[in-house]
Design a protein around this motif. Structure first.
Motif, PDB file in Angstrom:
ATOM      1  N   ARG A  67       0.846  -1.233  -0.088  1.00 14.90           N
ATOM      2  CA  ARG A  67       0.149   0.120   0.030  1.00 14.90           C
ATOM      3  C   ARG A  67       0.950   1.248  -0.152  1.00 14.90           C
ATOM      4  O   ARG A  67       0.208   2.282  -0.564  1.00 14.90           O
ATOM      5  CB  ARG A  67      -0.990  -0.043   1.336  1.00 14.90           C
ATOM      6  N   ASP A  68       2.013   1.221   0.423  1.00 17.11           N
ATOM      7  CA  ASP A  68       2.916   2.272   0.631  1.00 17.11           C
ATOM      8  C   ASP A  68       3.467   2.691  -1.048  1.00 17.11           C
ATOM      9  O   ASP A  68       3.694   3.927  -1.132  1.00 17.11           O
ATOM     10  CB  ASP A  68       4.296   2.046   1.354  1.00 17.11           C
ATOM     11  N   ALA A  73      -4.415   2.316  -5.132  1.00 15.18           N
ATOM     12  CA  ALA A  73      -5.438   0.986  -4.426  1.00 15.18           C
ATOM     13  C   ALA A  73      -5.547   1.294  -2.947  1.00 15.18           C
ATOM     14  O   ALA A  73      -6.576   0.947  -2.533  1.00 15.18           O
ATOM     15  CB  ALA A  73      -4.531  -0.184  -4.833  1.00 15.18           C
ATOM     16  N   ALA A  74      -4.368   1.752  -2.379  1.00 16.92           N
ATOM     17  CA  ALA A  74      -4.754   2.044  -0.934  1.00 16.92           C
ATOM     18  C   ALA A  74      -5.949   2.984  -0.467  1.00 16.92           C
ATOM     19  O   ALA A  74      -6.639   2.883   0.299  1.00 16.92           O
ATOM     20  CB  ALA A  74      -3.430   2.281  -0.403  1.00 16.92           C
ATOM     21  N   GLY A  80     -13.433   3.148  -0.237  1.00 13.66           N
ATOM     22  CA  GLY A  80     -14.476   2.341  -0.938  1.00 13.66           C
ATOM     23  C   GLY A  80     -15.157   2.634  -2.294  1.00 13.66           C
ATOM     24  O   GLY A  80     -16.014   2.310  -2.669  1.00 13.66           O
ATOM     25  N   THR A  81     -13.908   3.128  -3.169  1.00  8.97           N
ATOM     26  CA  THR A  81     -14.014   3.215  -4.370  1.00  8.97           C
ATOM     27  C   THR A  81     -13.225   2.387  -5.318  1.00  8.97           C
ATOM     28  O   THR A  81     -12.158   1.607  -4.672  1.00  8.97           O
ATOM     29  CB  THR A  81     -13.463   4.642  -4.691  1.00  8.97           C
ATOM     30  N   GLY A  82     -13.371   2.430  -6.452  1.00  6.92           N
ATOM     31  CA  GLY A  82     -12.301   1.585  -7.291  1.00  6.92           C
ATOM     32  C   GLY A  82     -12.863  -0.042  -7.198  1.00  6.92           C
ATOM     33  O   GLY A  82     -13.701  -0.253  -6.256  1.00  6.92           O
ATOM     34  N   MET A  90     -12.135  -7.746  -0.676  1.00  9.47           N
ATOM     35  CA  MET A  90     -10.951  -7.315  -0.810  1.00  9.47           C
ATOM     36  C   MET A  90     -10.422  -6.706   0.725  1.00  9.47           C
ATOM     37  O   MET A  90      -9.307  -6.456   1.315  1.00  9.47           O
ATOM     38  CB  MET A  90     -10.847  -6.063  -1.879  1.00  9.47           C
ATOM     39  N   ARG A  91     -11.601  -6.140   1.388  1.00  9.79           N
ATOM     40  CA  ARG A  91     -11.047  -5.525   2.639  1.00  9.79           C
ATOM     41  C   ARG A  91     -10.509  -6.823   3.680  1.00  9.79           C
ATOM     42  O   ARG A  91     -11.201  -7.681   3.865  1.00  9.79           O
ATOM     43  CB  ARG A  91     -12.392  -4.966   3.440  1.00  9.79           C
TER      44      ARG A  91
END
Length: 263
Positions: A67-68, A73-74, A80-82, A90-91
């Motif tokens: 995520r860094d 994506a992060a 809650g988009t994309g 995914m969560r």
């Protein structure tokens, strides 16, 4: 025997301590030795230092490092988009559950494609993205919209992004193709609201093919007076001017309404 074993363990411990004392260079050498395979092309520059993607003895920290780097994506996950944000599964999921690596330079980190190898095949729900596949789009090959060297989010979502070369109007009608065209059948399912133009279609005009009034796909500047199309059919040979609609209706050219002038 016990003494020899102790001596061997002591030697191994000494070698290990010597390597560890050299810190990063020794660690990189050791990690390179046990690395399972080359990284994908997009991650090749990270290959020299395993700590870019891994923390020693902590698999759970890997997603945080992902995520860094992959900030978009992060952000999707947080907002809650994309695709990542819209897909509930995914969560809390580790990135490596879907994204593979150490598989070679030419293989994708996104294994959502058809392949004989089951490890490289995984269903993908496109309805959770910003572009749901409808009509003919559902049969299009992934590579038709997604370049292998670009992230999935770089794929265009506007019609013109893929169909600019197929545009018979040559950009004369703008770039909002879906205003008139349907993804089900690009050529046959065409709906244009002519009421928004200077010439709303009524009567028999509704049945006239577009090319009858717009030859060569020319739309701007089209004449709207009757004579522009019906001049060659004018039985009066221009004696009553160009305002045919003063006497004739659009349902039928026959049965003219005669308007008598008052004395």
């Amino acid at each position: 025997m016990r003494r020899e074993r102790s001596l061997l363990l002591a030697c191994l411990a000494g070698v290990w301590l010597a390597l560890m004392s050299q810190a990063a260079p020794a660690q990189s050498w050791f990690e390179r030795l046990v690395m399972p395979g080359d990284l994908i092309r997009g991650h090749a520059k990270l290959e020299k230092d395993c700590s870019n993607c891994h923390l020693s003895f902590s698999q759970g920290a890997q997603s945080g490092l992902c995520r860094d780097c992959h900030k978009e994506a992060a952000k999707n996950l947080d907002d809650g988009t994309g695709f990542h944000g819209r897909a509930p599964e995914m969560r809390g999921q580790e990135c490596r559950h879907c994204h593979t690596d150490h598989i070679g330079r030419d293989l994708p980190a996104l294994p959502f494609h058809h392949s004989a190898d089951w490890r490289q095949t995984r269903p993908f729900d496109h309805s959770k993205t910003a572009f749901s596949l409808k009509g003919a789009h559902d049969k299009a090959a992934c590579k038709a919209c997604h370049a292998p060297s670009e992230p999935a989010s770089a794929a265009p979502t506007a019609c013109i992004g893929c169909h600019r070369g197929d545009d018979p109007h040559k950009g004369k009608l703008g770039e909002s193709c879906d205003t008139c065209h349907s993804p089900g059948d690009w050529l046959r399912e065409v709906a244009f609201d002519h009421d928004i133009t200077r010439f709303p279609l009524i009567g028999q005009h509704v049945l006239v093919p577009c090319e009858e009034c717009h030859p060569d796909a020319t739309y701007r500047g089209t004449e709207v007076d009757c004579a522009a199309c019906h001049g060659r059919d004018d039985v009066h040979r221009g004696a009553f001017g160009k305002g045919c609609d003063q006497c004739h209706g659009t349902s039928s050219i026959k049965g003219a309404r005669l308007k008598l002038r008052k004395p």
